[in-house]
Design a protein around this motif. Structure first.
Motif, short mmCIF file in Angstrom:
data_model
loop_
_atom_site.label_atom_id
_atom_site.label_comp_id
_atom_site.label_asym_id
_atom_site.label_seq_id
_atom_site.Cartn_x
_atom_site.Cartn_y
_atom_site.Cartn_z
N ASP A 138 63.56 -10.87 -55.98
CA ASP A 138 62.90 -11.32 -54.58
C ASP A 138 61.34 -11.25 -54.69
O ASP A 138 60.59 -12.19 -54.08
CB ASP A 138 63.80 -10.32 -53.55
N HIS A 147 63.89 -19.54 -51.32
CA HIS A 147 64.57 -18.75 -50.23
C HIS A 147 65.65 -19.65 -49.45
O HIS A 147 66.70 -19.30 -49.41
CB HIS A 147 63.94 -17.77 -49.20
N HIS A 199 71.12 -11.79 -53.18
CA HIS A 199 69.80 -12.62 -52.53
C HIS A 199 68.86 -12.71 -53.39
O HIS A 199 68.25 -13.65 -53.78
CB HIS A 199 69.41 -11.83 -51.25
ZN LIG Z 1 63.65 -12.48 -49.75
#
Ligand SMILES: [Zn+2]
Length: 355
Positions: free
Chosen positions: A175, A255, A271
């Motif tokens: 991330d 994203h 994620h």
């Molecule tokens: Zn993120």
């Protein structure tokens, strides 16, 4: 909710951030410094309650706060309503969100809508929601994050976080690394559609990504210092979003790719893992150094192929094609290039995501 259409720039930042080993013990002094009185509502999952929630409750009681606890099983819109109803009924002065991303997000949204502050106590480091003012709800019509409120304080205990599976840590790294392309998209939107761009927020997000990349070895050897580097990077990303007043510095087309994968598949990666893979392809489209992103993720043991993400090759291609369509107001390179299926397939193949 924060109004962004006004002619001034509003930033909501955390007041206290405590990161380190055994920081949970500091809950009473944080409560004292913040002048917390009356009632506190603690929300946690069953695991995170055992890990940290129970202890927080007893520490708060020792600090002479009245404590109400709500354990949440899944984190759906229904659970969100349950939390909001509890806040309305029990009227706490502050809400503690103890858990992973979903719990923290629920705490953020429910406390924001009920106008009480919330304190973030993350038990995992899988994404940057632990300090940001943005949150998403699973099952809502918007797959991406919405503006809620920033935490009043963040208490991150690495001793507790270290108990989560290592995969969560690596997802968090993905991330953070993906900010390299998020910032490129933000700048592109500034240049091509005259969107607001904040150099300070962009630099903060970029610096976090660079620090995680520079310290990749700490994650290869699963060193405790790695957790600290990652936590500080994730918190800095959260602050970058607070300064920008949106998720822009931390969330671009990589994203959107991750959201698209989740929209079309019930089985998918985490994620941060998906954002990392997305970032490789987006860097390629920018003709930037996608190899460094790929090599760093590979070195850390993060997924770099569709197979490693647990999705089919064709789903990666479809998600990349869909990513440019799910959020028209968020201009990115995918909106600029408007790639068809074949072009997406070529991108995924050229970067080794599919073969
Ligand atoms: Zn993120």
């Amino acid at each position: 909710m924060i109004a962004l259409t006004l002619n001034y720039h509003y930033m909501q930042l955390p007041r206290e951030v405590i990161v380190g080993n055994g920081t949970l013990e500091r809950v009473p002094e944080v409560a004292r410094r913040l002048g917390l009185k009356g009632k506190a509502l603690v929300i946690a999952g069953s695991k995170s309650y055992d890990l940290a929630g129970r202890k927080i409750c007893s520490l708060l009681e020792e600090s002479e706060l009245e404590v109400d606890v709500l354990q949440i099983k899944a984190m759906s819109i229904k659970d969100m309503i349950t939390i909001e109803e509890r806040i309305e009924k029990s009227k706490p002065q502050v809400l503690f969100g103890v858990g992973g991303g979903a719990i923290i997000d629920a705490a953020k949204i429910s406390s924001g809508s009920q106008n009480i502050p919330f304190i973030s106590v993350p038990t995992t480091v899988s994404h940057d929601g632990i300090a940001s003012p943005l949150a998403s709800i699973k099952g809502s019509e918007k797959p991406y994050s919405i503006l809620a409120q920033a935490p009043l304080a963040i208490i991150a205990d690495t001793e507790i976080i270290a108990q989560a599976p290592w995969r969560f840590v690596i997802s968090g790294c993905g991330d953070v690394i993906s900010k390299l392309t998020a910032v490129k998209d933000w700048k592109l939107a500034y240049q091509e559609v005259n969107e607001y761009y904040g150099g300070y927020a962009a630099s903060l997000a970029l610096m976090s990504a660079k620090l995680v990349i520079e310290n990749a070895e700490l994650f290869v050897y699963r060193r405790d210092e790695g957790l600290r580097v990652l936590l500080e990077a994730l918190i800095s990303c959260g602050v970058a979003m607070s300064i920008a007043g949106s998720s822009r510095p931390c969330s671009g087309s990589e994203h959107l790719f991750s959201h698209a994968l989740e929209m079309q598949n019930s089985h998918h990666g985490m994620h941060g893992e998906q954002c990392g893979v997305g970032s490789i392809m987006i860097a390629y489209l920018y003709k930037a150094n996608w190899q460094t992103i790929r090599n760093t993720l590979k070195q850390m043991g993060a997924p770099i192929t569709a197979n490693e993400l647990g999705v089919k090759d064709v789903d990666v291609v479809k998600a990349l094609e869909l990513a440019g369509k799910i959020r028209p107001e968020r201009y990115t390179i995918l909106h600029k290039l408007n790639l068809n299926f074949e072009a997406c397939e070529k991108t995924a193949r050229a970067t080794g995501i599919i073969n």
